[in-house]
Scaffold this motif. Structure first.
Motif, PDB file in Angstrom:
ATOM      1  N   CYS A  10      74.961  -8.380  41.888  1.00  0.00           N
ATOM      2  CA  CYS A  10      76.147  -8.887  41.183  1.00  0.00           C
ATOM      3  C   CYS A  10      77.241  -9.245  42.184  1.00  0.00           C
ATOM      4  O   CYS A  10      77.582  -8.438  43.050  1.00  0.00           O
ATOM      5  N   CYS A  13      80.469  -6.642  41.092  1.00  0.00           N
ATOM      6  CA  CYS A  13      80.448  -5.186  41.300  1.00  0.00           C
ATOM      7  C   CYS A  13      79.340  -4.739  42.253  1.00  0.00           C
ATOM      8  O   CYS A  13      79.295  -3.570  42.639  1.00  0.00           O
ATOM      9  N   CYS A  32      74.969  -8.987  34.525  1.00  0.00           N
ATOM     10  CA  CYS A  32      74.964  -7.747  35.310  1.00  0.00           C
ATOM     11  C   CYS A  32      74.960  -6.552  34.361  1.00  0.00           C
ATOM     12  O   CYS A  32      75.754  -6.490  33.428  1.00  0.00           O
ATOM     13  N   CYS A  35      78.582  -4.379  35.250  1.00  0.00           N
ATOM     14  CA  CYS A  35      79.938  -4.754  34.819  1.00  0.00           C
ATOM     15  C   CYS A  35      79.957  -5.828  33.731  1.00  0.00           C
ATOM     16  O   CYS A  35      81.015  -6.101  33.160  1.00  0.00           O
ATOM     17  N   TYR A  37      79.323  -9.089  34.195  1.00  0.00           N
ATOM     18  CA  TYR A  37      79.528 -10.440  34.745  1.00  0.00           C
ATOM     19  C   TYR A  37      78.236 -11.252  34.597  1.00  0.00           C
ATOM     20  O   TYR A  37      77.141 -10.733  34.827  1.00  0.00           O
TER      21      TYR A  37
HETATM   22 ZN   LIG Z   1      78.474  -6.470  38.063  1.00  0.00          ZN
END
Ligand SMILES: [Zn+2]
Length: 290
Positions: A10, A13, A32, A35, A37
């Motif tokens: 990611c 993160c 992800c 987090c 994303y």
């Molecule tokens: Zn992430």
């Protein structure tokens, strides 16, 4: 779920676990599991990005100031007010394009702008000669002292960045402790985004290469040293002409190009409507540390 083939760590993160989300226009996106994303993988080639951000990127007509755009600028200012930003704070519009927000906000705030596109920057300077000394290329930001700004504004910027954390460290350095970083970005957590999938209006790779929901955006802020203080999601103000144009792209059998053209040329085309999609995320974080 373990990381699937094609997914790299990611870029917000660093988590290694990701799940395939969707494919759009030949590009794959992965969510992800750390987090939330949603990132493009593999990243578009430098060539594809270069072809995208040519001279005419900012000439699509979407930067014309009309009522719909003014509402959006007002909403951004009220977000800043809500987060405690006061007149005459010194603010950097990072990714200021041709200067639409600068032009709206310069009466209330000490506005500065930074832009990656030299063509857009030169248009912003023509449009705002009074600010021309405060309109900078990204490299010129390095010359400014740490903590120079009370806030950095990222309006519709983060979804364009391939490496959001690395790319924004420069901008984060410029915010004084207690100052803010403010964002607007498409909300991948919105119901509209889930329902529309690859047909979601903002799902436009390689222009947009990464998507945030609230959790992912908060993770980005924390990485950059900011504590999230406020966030909300809203729909969009649009002109009837623009809305019909969008519908004609999705359902050409319902609205013809001819109808779109006729409405856009008429007074109705300028009618300002609110579309409650709830898929634009606004958020502010406050810089930590003394
Ligand atoms: Zn992430």
């Amino acid at each position: 779920m373990t990381s699937e083939a094609g997914a790299s760590a990611c870029r917000v993160c660093g988590a290694e676990k990701a799940a395939f989300r969707l494919e759009a226009r030949g590009y794959q996106f992965f969510s992800c599991q750390g987090c939330g994303y949603v990132q493009i993988d593999p990243p578009p080639s430098a060539l594809a990005l270069h072809a995208l951000y040519g001279e005419d990127y900012f000439d699509k007509g979407k930067y014309v100031v009309d009522r719909a755009e003014r509402r959006e600028q007002e909403r951004r200012v009220s977000l800043l007010r809500k987060a405690g930003v006061k007149t005459p704070a010194r603010l950097l519009d990072y990714g200021c394009a041709t200067g639409a927000f600068l032009s709206h906000a310069k009466q209330e705030f000490d506005m500065w702008g930074a832009e990656v596109s030299a063509a857009a920057l030169s248009k912003a300077r023509d449009r705002l000669p009074d600010l021309s000394g405060r309109l900078l290329g990204l490299d010129e930001l390095d010359a400014l002292e740490t903590g120079f700004f009370d806030g950095v504004l990222l309006w519709d910027v983060v979804e364009h960045l391939l490496h959001p954390v690395e790319d924004l460290r420069k901008a984060a350095r410029l915010v004084r402790p207690g100052g803010v970083m403010a964002f607007s970005t498409p909300d991948i957590g919105a119901v509209t985004a889930r329902l529309m999938g690859r047909r979601w209006a903002f799902m436009t790779p390689p222009e947009h290469v990464g998507f945030f929901d609230r959790r992912a955006l908060f993770a980005l802020m924390k990485d950059l040293g900011f504590e999230p203080v406020t966030s909300f999601s809203r729909g969009k103000w649009v002109n009837l002409g623009f809305l019909l144009y969008k519908i004609s792209r999705i359902l050409p059998e319902l609205v013809s190009q001819e109808t779109v053209g006729r409405v856009r040329r008429s007074a109705f085309g300028r009618l300002c409507l609110y579309v409650p999609t709830g898929d634009i995320l606004y958020a502010v974080g406050v810089k930590q540390g003394a």
